[in-house]
Write an enzyme that holds these catalytic residues in place. Structure first.
Site, mmCIF file in Angstrom:
data_model
loop_
_atom_site.group_PDB
_atom_site.id
_atom_site.type_symbol
_atom_site.label_atom_id
_atom_site.label_comp_id
_atom_site.label_asym_id
_atom_site.label_seq_id
_atom_site.Cartn_x
_atom_site.Cartn_y
_atom_site.Cartn_z
ATOM 1 N N ASP A 120 52.472 98.727 18.484
ATOM 2 C CA ASP A 120 52.949 100.002 17.964
ATOM 3 C C ASP A 120 52.258 100.389 16.648
ATOM 4 O O ASP A 120 51.273 99.767 16.238
ATOM 5 C CB ASP A 120 54.469 99.922 17.805
ATOM 6 C CG ASP A 120 55.186 101.202 18.179
ATOM 7 O OD1 ASP A 120 54.605 102.286 18.026
ATOM 8 O OD2 ASP A 120 56.346 101.120 18.631
ATOM 9 N N ASP A 180 56.990 109.482 21.178
ATOM 10 C CA ASP A 180 57.828 108.881 22.221
ATOM 11 C C ASP A 180 58.444 109.925 23.141
ATOM 12 O O ASP A 180 58.901 110.987 22.695
ATOM 13 C CB ASP A 180 58.963 108.075 21.592
ATOM 14 C CG ASP A 180 58.475 106.788 20.934
ATOM 15 O OD1 ASP A 180 57.269 106.510 21.001
ATOM 16 O OD2 ASP A 180 59.321 106.081 20.358
#
Length: 409
Positions: A120, A180
């Site tokens: 990430d 996201d």
């Protein structure tokens, strides 16, 4: 292809969560369709690293037997095991990250038997802003993973920051292109503010599914075998969209060759969810050896809001896939012209005859996805497409002698 904890469970994970999902992949026969990775996302970590070695440590309350034991059990089921970290000082969930700890983390993951790393972008200490800065930060983990000697699929998750489709081709197997996903069809959210992912300054999160499709349209040209655009994990089955919207979701992820990583509770699925995620014809499109993402041919705004979109991609053996998507609030009737569908292939294809297969209808005799609709020349007339539906066809030339002339290239 596989399953990830985050979309449904978030930080509420444990050893049992992972092993139950692995068993469900098998009991639901999902492995026969290609789903093989069981991926633990954020919040598996202990509050701190090992104080003596600096190695990552699992939360003992969630994983009392350690990550290696879980990975071993997953492997013993014939599956592959994935884990998560962030190229920052902390993960997005506030656990320790891997920035400047790439070597020890990669070695530890390899010793645990990890097959997949989702990496990430939270708390990156400002080491972003140009492609070169982001490249260097993520390439550190590439080198560390490669040095272990264990094949570990590297799934880069930097949300499209600095254009990973340009810089990550040689350092990652896939890269996220946007903020996201959120489990809704088209709701606008200021936390996902960009209208285009190109030069987006704040990828954000809570990105509606159809917005991510828009983000994917221009960057498909950058993907191919071994290096893929990742549109984020699937929301199919999580309840925020209806059946037709989830069909659109799964169809478009398949067409653009995004990884198909399930994000629902696969231990408790409806028949509709299972039907969508086991469409073997769409999975075959996604996994087609040609590895060519579909491209958007056109997008046409409608007065009532939303739009119609036509997408097309090449498959092996001189076959093609094309899709019509309706994001508007009303049903539509459309004549799908082969002049548009085969704009890249040239005149001989545009005027050619094709056998079309509807990939969301089953053959009544075999039960297989892909109903033979017969032969079509010039167009698919009077296509009735409902609100938020997507229709997908495979096109096989009736004459296998159709070749692209040099003048058409």
């Amino acid at each position: 292809m596989g399953w990830n904890t985050w979309n449904h469970f978030g930080c509420g994970i444990s050893e049992d969560t992972i092993l139950s999902a692995a068993k469900a992949l098998i009991s639901n026969n999902l492995t026969s369709y290609g789903y093989e990775y069981v991926i633990v996302d954020d919040c598996w970590q202990a509050p701190a690293r090992d104080p003596d070695t600096g190695a990552p440590v699992a939360d003992p309350s969630k994983f009392p037997n350690g990550i290696k034991d879980v990975a071993d059990q997953v492997h013993n089921m014939g599956l592959k095991f994935g884990i998560y970290s962030s190229a920052g000082t902390y993960t997005c969930g506030g656990r320790f990250g891997s920035l400047d700890h790439e070597e020890i983390d990669a070695k530890t993951y390899a010793s645990w038997g990890v097959d997949y790393l989702k990496y990430d972008n939270c708390y990156n200490e400002g080491r972003a802003g140009t492609p070169k800065i982001s490249y260097d930060r993520y390439a550190n983990m590439t080198r560390a993973l490669n040095a272990t000697g264990r094949p570990i699929l590297y799934s880069m998750c930097n949300w499209g920051e600095d254009g990973p489709w340009n810089f990550a081709v040689d350092i990652a197997n896939s890269w996220r292109i946007s903020g996201d996903i959120h489990d809704d069809f088209d709701r606008y959210d200021d936390r996902c503010p960009c209208t285009s992912i190109l030069d987006c300054k704040l990828p954000g999160f809570h990105c509606a599914m159809s917005r991510i499709i828009d983000f994917a349209a221009p960057v498909g040209q950058k993907a191919g075998p071994g290096h893929w655009n990742d549109l984020d994990m699937l929301e199919v089955g999580n309840g925020g969209m209806n059946f037709d919207e989830y069909v659109t979701h799964f169809s478009m992820w398949a067409l653009v060759k995004s990884p198909l990583i399930l994000g629902n509770d696969i231990t408790n699925m409806s028949n509709d969810t299972l039907t969508i995620i086991t469409n073997a014809a769409l999975i075959a499109v996604n996994q087609d050896p040609n590895g060519s993402p579909a491209s958007r041919i056109w997008k046409r705004s409608l007065p009532e809001g939303g739009d119609l979109q036509l997408w097309q991609g090449s498959l092996v053996n001189n076959q093609f896939v094309f899709a019509l998507m309706n994001t508007s609030p009303n049903p539509q009737t459309v004549n799908v012209s082969f002049t548009d569908v085969f704009v890249d292939q040239g005149a001989s294809y545009q005027s050619g005859t094709f056998t079309l297969y509807d990939l969301w209808q089953k053959d009544p005799s075999s039960g297989a996805w892909g109903l033979n609709l017969g032969e079509f020349t010039g167009s698919v007339p009077n296509v009735q497409i409902g609100t938020h539906q997507t229709k997908v066809w495979k096109a096989v030339p009736v004459s296998t002698s159709q070749k692209r002339d040099r003048a058409e290239l």
